[in-house]
Design a protein around this motif. Structure first.
Motif, mmCIF file in Angstrom:
data_model
loop_
_atom_site.group_PDB
_atom_site.id
_atom_site.type_symbol
_atom_site.label_atom_id
_atom_site.label_comp_id
_atom_site.label_asym_id
_atom_site.label_seq_id
_atom_site.Cartn_x
_atom_site.Cartn_y
_atom_site.Cartn_z
ATOM 1 N N THR A 188 -10.056 9.301 1.948
ATOM 2 C CA THR A 188 -10.174 7.927 2.449
ATOM 3 C C THR A 188 -8.821 7.302 2.760
ATOM 4 N N VAL A 189 -7.859 7.527 1.855
ATOM 5 C CA VAL A 189 -6.590 6.816 2.025
ATOM 6 C C VAL A 189 -5.612 7.605 2.882
ATOM 7 N N ARG B 251 -6.709 12.931 -10.199
ATOM 8 C CA ARG B 251 -6.957 11.993 -9.105
ATOM 9 C C ARG B 251 -5.658 11.358 -8.633
ATOM 10 N N PHE C 236 -14.339 6.633 -10.993
ATOM 11 C CA PHE C 236 -15.448 6.063 -10.230
ATOM 12 C C PHE C 236 -16.743 6.720 -10.713
ATOM 13 N N MET D 287 -1.111 6.312 -10.651
ATOM 14 C CA MET D 287 -1.286 5.550 -11.897
ATOM 15 C C MET D 287 -2.429 6.098 -12.727
ATOM 16 N N ARG E 162 2.125 1.866 -3.347
ATOM 17 C CA ARG E 162 1.086 2.362 -4.247
ATOM 18 C C ARG E 162 0.749 3.824 -3.981
ATOM 19 N N MET E 163 0.853 4.226 -2.726
ATOM 20 C CA MET E 163 0.547 5.624 -2.426
ATOM 21 C C MET E 163 1.617 6.555 -2.992
ATOM 22 N N MET F 262 -2.769 12.250 -4.629
ATOM 23 C CA MET F 262 -2.071 11.458 -3.625
ATOM 24 C C MET F 262 -0.647 11.962 -3.410
ATOM 25 N N ARG G 54 0.821 -1.210 0.000
ATOM 26 C CA ARG G 54 0.000 0.000 0.000
ATOM 27 C C ARG G 54 0.854 1.258 0.000
ATOM 28 N N GLU H 21 -11.220 11.549 -3.352
ATOM 29 C CA GLU H 21 -11.373 10.229 -2.700
ATOM 30 C C GLU H 21 -10.075 9.752 -2.074
ATOM 31 N N GLY H 22 -8.979 9.857 -2.805
ATOM 32 C CA GLY H 22 -7.692 9.410 -2.282
ATOM 33 C C GLY H 22 -7.311 10.151 -1.007
#
Lengths: 292, 252, 311
Positions: free
Chosen positions: B115-116, B160, B100, B92, B87-88, B164, B84, B111-112
């Motif tokens: 939530t993340v 998006r 979404f 990508m 990926r953060m 991040m 994870r 969203e990122g």
């Protein structure tokens, strides 16, 4: 974002589960409230609980059926049960399982006693205690009105006929020629009948009316009740007599011996003081409580 | 952030069943570098990209992103956490956009962070608005993806990924699914990322014009191996390897 | 002078100006019929069907007076029918969510247990399941209690609760498959995009996959609810008491009490029909609303509720 709208529905469901949990008392087996001594047998449990739970299958008029105007059960069995509860000094509560459940025993203490016009047979006696019979009915055979004239003799007219009756009832055992009622002599006069069983007696009568059956066998009381409601049938004869009793589960968690003795005592009292005669006349138009 | 390469790949092998798609890749990407990977379909270029952020698990080899080292192995909880984290750090962008659909453009970008990364909604919203502005879609913030053109969708997808705050951006054939007239707007955003933000980028694409203008280095992948590597000025004008020449002749 | 050949008929040549009476009756009817709008024809068909039903009704000679007298009592069973159905569908949805995730899981316990659950509850008749839960569980509970485990009591459920539990378990198994298909229908790329920004499995499900799956799942779930309205009638076979009687039980008992079982059943059938029609109407409205914003106006869409339910 779309979310399923379950919140209102969840409240409804919680309500449903709550009401159903409260509607029926939890079965016995535990004691009365804290601080009291545990009741040591079924009779004591009933008395400390203050309610007698009676099983009845309300598909059996005029013994037990629903009065939709009052929303209450009514019938001969209902009245007898209520009277028994009164004499025990407790309230009454009716549970309504299917007939197969009641005659099978192993009630898991869901109810205390069955007041359901049950015939005493050796098979049933293995799983249930029976008290003194509270009334006796003939089992009768009925045909459509228009067929009645052609019949002469119960012993021969119905050999090979298609006969409908309530499944699991004594009438079925009668046609099977396996019926055994202690104290009764039974003549099996009908041979090779084609038997059609139904959940209860009333659908059998209806099928007879329609012509699917040649005849139907049921309790005289039920057949008379049908006639009163306009059913175009004629009762042509009796096939046997059956004593009917209240019954208690042998596999009850608490010892039922004293309870059965108490039931015995009450039923005999009700015979002696004329209560059963009065109730019988009320519901059947004649006294069926006295053995003839 | 440690000095040294953002991405370090050593001995990367990947097989799908009996089919070996990557046959030993070594690659290092320095901060701020734009690396373009090209080759025939089936050459393994998308697979290589997807191994960086572990959307594909390599059969063998080591992938190190921003100092976090991953090797193929059991999916224990701690490894899942490492994956994870990797990926953060990678943003990508997919060929099929993969926005979404039940969220607006703004919500997609938010969203990122919310939530993340666990940022507050107001902070995230501000960040998202700014990013949408940077890709030229501030006025489309409250639209759902279904109302956007392909080029607009891809630009939202870029925003998006940027939300991040990644150390490297991965682009998997970002314009291959677009109508020709929409390709330019996406490439323009990607170029701006390189020139204005000095973003480290790994791009799988056929857009040679973009490569010429923006890439520091180009890699030609053929049947799972890096056949040729070098700056676009050389690769595009004087490819050394015959296979590179053949491919470029067909594409250019 | 040109002589026009008439198409149809005997194919004979007719001089122009010959009146229409010479066209065959059938052809004249066809031409006239084309002028009548579809709606009118539909109304006539309905009228015809209702007339036929009416004639059948009269021939059976139902006691209409009795039906009028007792309709209200039977009707009052509807709240209980709804209560049972709503409680059971909630249970079913919960089981379906858990079950579908388990069917998609790599965890051997989750996958194995859910496989067994789905196979059993889809592979046995609902009425059998009801009796098993009502009488069978109680038997286990009773025996446990005899062995000294007082908590065995909890397994002795009353009829209503047993019925709801059985309905919920049964429908949950069917809906597990519906939900699983719904989740899988969400494009794989969505999961990848969610993972690429670093979401955990739980975040991915909650924020990306399930919200999209819900849109696919709602129409067949609505259909399941409508089916459950009808299956709620089976609860009566467990012998519900006066305070809990739903529509069918009331009809059954009232009909038997007065030796008019068929009249009562016809009333009940009519009420079930009305109930399901009302809910079907709302279901269709819901389906149309859900596809707004996802489907371009005028594009072709299939009707919802592809998953079937046996019985």
């Amino acid at each position: 974002m779309r979310r399923p709208r379950f919140s209102l529905v969840a409240v409804l469901a919680a309500g449903a589960l709550l009401t159903s949990a409260c509607a029926e008392e939890t079965p016995g087996g535990g004691g009365g409230g804290g601080g009291q001594t545990e009741p040591d047998d079924l009779l004591a449990e009933i008395q400390s609980r203050g309610t007698l739970r009676v099983a009845t299958d309300p598909q059996y008029p005029p013994q037990s059926s629903l009065n939709d105007e009052t929303g209450e059960w009514e019938g001969f069995d209902i009245d007898v049960a209520t009277e028994i509860a009164n004499r025990m000094g407790v309230e009454i509560e009716f549970i309504t399982p299917g007939w197969e459940q009641i005659i099978a025993g192993s009630w898991q203490d869901r109810w205390d006693v069955s007041v359901g016009s049950m015939t005493v047979t050796p098979e049933r006696d293995e799983v249930l205690h029976f008290a003194t019979p509270y009334y006796y009915t003939p089992a009768a055979i009925a045909v459509r009105e228009e067929d009645a004239a052609t019949l002469t003799d119960v012993a021969t007219d119905f050999d090979g006929a298609t006969i409908g009756l309530c499944g699991g009832c004594t009438y079925e055992f009668y046609l099977d020629k396996t019926l055994d009622i202690p104290g009764e002599e039974i003549e099996f006069v009908i041979d090779d009948a084609e038997v059609r069983t139904y959940n209860t007696d009333v659908p059998a009568v209806k099928d007879l009316e329609v012509g699917r059956l040649d005849a139907a066998i049921s309790s005289l009381t039920v057949l008379r009740g049908a006639q009163e409601e306009g059913s175009p049938i004629e009762i042509v004869g009796n096939v046997f007599h059956e004593p009917l009793s209240v019954a208690v589960d042998r596999s009850a968690a608490l010892d039922p011996t004293r309870f059965v003795e108490e039931l015995d005592r009450i039923v005999q009292e009700m015979h002696a003081d004329g209560t059963l005669i009065a109730l019988s006349e009320k519901w059947f138009g004649e006294d069926l409580s006295t053995k003839s | 952030m440690p000095d040294g390469p953002v991405v370090r790949i050593k001995g990367l092998h990947k097989s799908f069943g009996p089919l070996e798609v990557l046959k030993g890749i070594d690659l290092e990407i320095e901060p701020g570098e734009v690396v373009v990977i090209f080759g025939r379909s089936g050459s393994g270029k998308s697979t290589l990209l997807r191994c960086v952020n572990w959307l594909e698990e390599p059969s063998a080899g080591v992938v190190e992103v921003d100092g976090i080292r991953l090797e193929p192995g059991q999916r224990t909880r701690s490894r899942r956490e490492h994956i994870r984290e990797v990926r953060m750090r990678c943003g990508m962008v997919f060929q099929e956009f993969n926005l979404f659909p039940h969220l607006t453009a703004l919500e997609n970008v938010m969203e990122g962070p919310v939530t993340v990364r666990g940022l507050e909604r107001t902070t995230s919203r501000r960040l998202a608005v700014e990013l949408l502005g940077r890709v030229g879609l501030a006025d489309k913030a409250d639209e759902h993806p279904i109302r956007l053109s392909g080029g607009q969708k891809q630009r939202v997808a870029i925003a998006r990924a940027l939300a991040m705050e990644p150390t490297i951006m991965l682009f998997d054939e970002p314009t291959s699914a677009l109508d020709p007239e929409l390709i330019g707007e996406v490439l323009a955003v990607m170029k701006a990322l390189a020139t204005e933000m000095q973003m480290t980028m790994m791009v799988v694409t056929h857009e040679m014009g973009f490569a010429r203008e923006v890439a520091n280095r180009m890699l030609f992948l053929h049947e799972g191996e890096v056949v040729e590597e070098g700056p676009p000025s050389r690769i595009l004008t004087e490819p050394q390897d015959a296979r590179t020449r053949t491919f470029l002749a067909a594409v250019l | 002078m040109e002589v026009e050949k008439q198409i149809g008929g005997a194919g004979e040549i007719r001089p122009p100006g010959v009146p229409d009476e010479d066209l065959s009756r059938w052809q004249r009817a066809e031409v006239a019929s084309l002028r009548v709008p579809f709606r009118v024809k539909l109304a006539l068909v309905w009228l015809g069907v209702i007339t036929v039903l009416g004639i059948m009704f009269v021939l059976v000679r139902f006691d209409l007076g009795w039906m009028a007298e007792h309709a209200r009592f039977i009707f009052l069973g509807i709240p209980f029918t709804l209560l049972i159905s709503v409680a059971a569908i909630i249970l079913a949805v919960i089981l379906a969510v858990l079950g579908s995730l388990a069917r998609l899981s790599r965890n051997p316990i989750a996958f194995g247990v859910s496989g067994f659950y789905v196979s059993f509850f889809r592979g046995t008749p609902l009425i059998v399941q009801m009796f098993l839960i009502y009488a069978g569980l109680a038997q286990i509970g009773g025996n446990l209690r005899t062995m000294g485990y007082a908590w065995g009591e909890l397994l002795i459920l009353d009829s209503l609760l047993a019925g709801i539990l059985a309905l919920g378990l049964n429908y949950g198994a069917y809906m597990t498959e519906i939900f699983r298909a719904g989740i899988q229908s969400v494009a794989h790329g969505q999961a990848e995009a969610a993972q690429a920004i670093g979401m955990t499995y739980g975040q991915m499900m909650r924020r990306v996959i399930l919200p999209q799956a819900v849109r696919v799942i709602i129409p067949p779930t609505g259909n399941e609810f409508i089916a459950m309205l009808k299956d709620s009638a089976l609860v009566s076979f467990l012998g519900t008491v006066v305070s809990q009687m739903e529509l069918f039980r009331r009809a059954q008992l009232v009909g038997i009490a007065d030796f008019r079982p068929f009249e009562a059943l016809i009333l009940a059938a009519g009420m079930y029909w009305a109930l399901t029609t009302v809910f079907t109407f709302f279901q269709q409205r819901l389906e149309r609303r859900l596809s707004r914003g996802y489907v371009r106006a005028g594009s072709f869409q299939l009707g919802g509720g592809a998953a079937g339910h046996a019985g």
